[in-house]
Scaffold this active site. Structure first.
Site, short mmCIF file in Angstrom:
data_model
loop_
_atom_site.label_atom_id
_atom_site.label_comp_id
_atom_site.label_asym_id
_atom_site.label_seq_id
_atom_site.Cartn_x
_atom_site.Cartn_y
_atom_site.Cartn_z
N GLU A 90 0.81 -1.22 0.00
CA GLU A 90 0.00 0.00 0.00
C GLU A 90 0.84 1.27 0.00
OE1 GLU A 90 -2.58 0.04 3.42
OE2 GLU A 90 -3.08 -2.06 3.08
N CYS A 103 2.90 8.19 1.94
CA CYS A 103 3.28 7.26 3.00
C CYS A 103 3.55 5.92 2.31
CB CYS A 103 2.13 7.16 4.00
SG CYS A 103 2.42 5.90 5.26
N CYS A 110 4.91 -7.59 7.76
CA CYS A 110 5.81 -7.14 8.82
C CYS A 110 5.94 -8.24 9.85
CB CYS A 110 5.23 -5.87 9.47
SG CYS A 110 6.31 -5.13 10.71
N CYS A 114 3.17 -5.95 16.39
CA CYS A 114 2.46 -4.99 17.25
C CYS A 114 0.97 -5.33 17.29
CB CYS A 114 2.66 -3.56 16.74
SG CYS A 114 4.40 -3.06 16.76
N CYS A 117 -1.70 -3.33 15.04
CA CYS A 117 -1.38 -3.03 13.64
C CYS A 117 -1.84 -4.11 12.67
CB CYS A 117 0.13 -2.84 13.52
SG CYS A 117 0.66 -2.38 11.87
N GLY A 157 5.41 -2.51 7.00
CA GLY A 157 6.78 -2.97 7.20
C GLY A 157 7.56 -2.14 8.20
N SER A 189 9.94 6.00 10.19
CA SER A 189 9.33 5.57 11.45
C SER A 189 9.77 4.16 11.81
CB SER A 189 7.81 5.63 11.30
OG SER A 189 7.17 5.27 12.49
N HIS A 214 4.45 4.42 22.00
CA HIS A 214 3.13 3.88 22.35
C HIS A 214 2.92 3.52 23.82
CE1 HIS A 214 2.36 4.14 18.16
NE2 HIS A 214 2.94 3.01 17.80
N CYS A 329 -2.41 2.06 8.17
CA CYS A 329 -1.43 1.00 8.01
C CYS A 329 -1.93 -0.42 7.74
CB CYS A 329 -0.62 0.98 9.30
SG CYS A 329 1.03 0.47 9.06
N1 SAH Z 1 7.21 -0.23 11.49
C1 SAH Z 1 7.32 1.18 11.60
C2 SAH Z 1 6.57 1.97 10.54
C3 SAH Z 1 5.21 1.50 10.13
S1 SAH Z 1 3.85 1.80 11.20
C4 SAH Z 1 6.92 1.63 12.98
O1 SAH Z 1 6.56 0.78 13.79
O2 SAH Z 1 7.04 2.80 13.30
C5 SAH Z 1 3.59 3.55 11.18
C6 SAH Z 1 2.96 4.06 12.46
O3 SAH Z 1 1.56 3.70 12.55
C7 SAH Z 1 3.61 3.50 13.70
O4 SAH Z 1 3.75 4.50 14.68
C8 SAH Z 1 2.59 2.46 14.14
O5 SAH Z 1 2.78 2.11 15.47
C9 SAH Z 1 1.29 3.16 13.83
N2 SAH Z 1 0.11 2.30 13.76
C10 SAH Z 1 0.03 1.04 13.32
N3 SAH Z 1 -1.24 0.58 13.43
C11 SAH Z 1 -1.97 1.59 13.95
C12 SAH Z 1 -3.35 1.74 14.30
N4 SAH Z 1 -4.20 0.74 14.16
N5 SAH Z 1 -3.74 2.92 14.80
C13 SAH Z 1 -2.87 3.94 14.95
N6 SAH Z 1 -1.57 3.86 14.64
C14 SAH Z 1 -1.11 2.70 14.15
#
Ligand code: SAH
Length: 343
Positions: A90, A103, A110, A114, A117, A157, A189, A214, A329
């Protein structure tokens, strides 16, 4: 076969020289690639013999639009691209006052796990190549017809888990003969891979590093971010401090607000303590709900923001763009995957 778009102009020039071709030919080819051509045949100012030779030794990546969704609310466009091997990734195109921003993704899936995510649910399939990362900027620009001035590496990723590729991507988009996007217009990021943050610091780039924090306490952070189980918050923050000392660049901390998980007053206080004496900036993100996850958006964003501000922390709340088009994401890829597999 040589992945020609993954090469810098300097590498291409050296490679052309090895083949007995003059340097200016490399520049011609480089320009064609950044015009988005899909074949050497279209490079009309090259001799037929050279075009033939290139098509026998090299390939040009060109993703195709598998899906495209445009937000009726704010003009955000989400692309689902199909890559050469059938995998999908994406890219999101956003309009901001400071310029159009894309973006982009750095991996297919990935492996960081998390809890909030969508990108990580089915794990990591493979790393992207430099060309596949460049293509997201290039073809979004071509398809939307809009110039792009900013890039955020915040799509699918973990960019620092694909370190060398990301470094090559930065060289490519930064090149004046290519997309010419300045480092100060790029954000990267990471979920906090500390050794890679130290390695990145050595490059002294002017990009903005965003750290997905977070949670300020190990118990919470380890629960929602498995990466924290081996390297805790203290080590991460020490690494961030070192990064700032080495590069002089302030770090931006991402904080997705999750109901009853990381939004308590004591967590705001602890977060403020962590950032004491270190120039930084906290970006509170309203959680985007993911179907597979029980986590809910916090109802305390304003209170949490206020508490941080009272303790001297610079805070912004991220504006939600593309709320009507699964623009967060990994959501669109996830949706497409589910539609294609019955389970
Ligand atoms: N892997 C990297 C970059 C991709 S995620 C990272 O972890 O930073 C980009 C951002 O979106 C990160 O801050 C991630 O924690 C956040 N993110 C992922 N899923 C999310 C969600 N459901 N709601 C809000 N932020 C989210």
């Amino acid at each position: 076969m040589v992945d020609i778009k993954s090469m810098t102009l300097e590498e291409l020039t050296a490679w052309f020289k090895e083949q007995g071709e003059p340097a200016f030919r490399a520049k011609q080819v480089f320009h064609w690639l950044y015009r988005g051509v899909n074949s050497f045949e279209e490079m009309s100012d090259l001799s037929k013999a050279l075009r033939q030779k290139l098509s026998e030794t090299c390939f040009i990546t060109h993703p195709v639009v598998a899906r495209k969704q445009q937000s009726a609310l704010d003009g955000t466009i989400k692309y689902l691209w199909e890559l050469g091997d059938g995998n999908c990734i994406e890219t999101v195109f956003m309009r901001y006052k400071h310029g159009n921003t894309v973006c982009i993704s750095s991996q297919v899936g990935c492996r960081m796990g998390c809890a909030f995510c969508a990108s990580t649910i089915a794990g990591k399939v493979r790393n992207l190549t430099p060309a596949e990362m460049v293509d997201q900027v290039l073809f979004t620009q071509l398809d939307s017809g809009e110039p792009i001035s900013n890039i955020v590496l915040m799509g699918i990723g973990e960019p620092l888990d694909n370190f060398d590729t990301v470094m090559q991507f930065l060289r490519l988009v930064n090149h004046p003969e290519g997309l010419n996007i300045g480092m100060r217009h790029i954000s990267l990021s990471t979920c906090g891979l500390v050794e890679k943050i130290d390695k990145l610091a050595q490059y002294g780039l002017q990009l903005t590093l965003s750290v997905s924090l977070h949670a300020p306490d190990d118990e919470t952070r380890s629960k929602i971010m498995p990466v924290n189980r081996s390297v805790g918050v203290k080590t991460l923050m020490d690494t961030c401090r070192r990064y700032f000392q080495t590069t002089g660049r302030r770090i931006s901390y991402e904080y997705a607000m999750i109901d009853g998980v990381n939004d308590a007053d004591w967590q705001a206080d602890l977060l403020a303590d962590l950032l004491k004496g270190m120039p930084g900036h906290v970006n509170l993100i309203p959680l985007n709900e993911v179907e597979e996850s029980p986590l809910k958006p916090s109802r305390r964003v304003a209170a949490f923001q206020k508490r941080l501000e009272q303790r001297g922390v610079t805070v912004t709340v991220r504006r939600k763009l593309g709320g009507d088009i699964d623009a967060s994401c990994g959501q669109l890829r996830r949706k497409a995957m589910k539609e294609h597999s019955p389970q």
